[in-house]
Design an enzyme around this catalytic site. Structure first.
Site, PDB file in Angstrom:
ATOM      1  N   ASP A 113      21.125   9.613  66.051  1.00 61.16           N
ATOM      2  CA  ASP A 113      21.737   8.358  66.489  1.00 61.16           C
ATOM      3  C   ASP A 113      20.895   7.798  67.617  1.00 61.16           C
ATOM      4  OD1 ASP A 113      23.913   8.438  64.717  1.00 61.16           O
ATOM      5  OD2 ASP A 113      25.117   9.624  66.102  1.00 61.16           O
ATOM      6  N   ASP A 129      25.236   4.073  60.046  1.00 61.88           N
ATOM      7  CA  ASP A 129      26.613   3.861  60.513  1.00 61.88           C
ATOM      8  C   ASP A 129      26.970   2.379  60.491  1.00 61.88           C
ATOM      9  OD1 ASP A 129      26.678   6.614  61.071  1.00 61.88           O
ATOM     10  OD2 ASP A 129      26.182   6.307  63.188  1.00 61.88           O
TER      11      ASP A 129
END
Length: 154
Positions: A113, A129
């Protein structure tokens, strides 16, 4: 026409994996760089859970959920009964996002991430995401405002 939606999914996976590769090759774990001051930063983190780092370390569960979700997306993407550009685009984004994160989970045993919104307190996320979120929003818009049958059940 489904080929177009598979291309959308591929673009999501390619962009997601490209940015993840850039981040992991050029940033140290935890390193932060502002992209747009007070709006967006790149922050390199490794997430071995799901959203908000829930179910940390349960990779077998994420593999099963991902494979099931990919199957559902492909089923509805290729089912002639549900042909709508908004619905199919949403499915394509969700499909690409699921595959993007699944590649990380299989290859790395965690998800990279890096996108941090600086003007609100929100979890760090990635392109996959974002694609899943936007895709689900598009699917809900279709179901709420455009689906005349009222459901997507057989």
């Amino acid at each position: 026409m489904q080929f177009l939606y598979l291309i959308i999914s591929f673009v999501v996976v390619f962009a997601d994996q490209g940015l993840k590769s850039f981040i992991s090759n050029n940033y140290s774990l935890g390193e932060v760089h502002q992209v747009i001051p007070h709006v967006l930063s790149f922050t390199y983190v490794q997430n071995n859970g799901a959203a908000w780092n829930i179910l940390t370390g349960q990779m077998w569960l994420f593999y099963l959920i991902s494979i099931f979700a990919i199957g559902v997306c492909l089923y509805y993407l290729f089912k002639p009964k549900y042909k709508n550009g908004l619905f199919d685009c949403g499915l394509a984004l969700v499909l690409g996002g699921i595959i993007g994160n699944l590649v990380d989970r299989i290859h790395l045993k965690y998800v990279i991430d890096m996108l941090q919104v600086d003007f609100i307190h929100f979890n760090i996320f990635n392109i996959a995401d974002s694609a899943i979120t936007v895709g689900i929003i598009l699917i809900f818009i279709y179901l709420l405002f455009f689906d005349e049958s009222g459901n997507v059940n057989d």
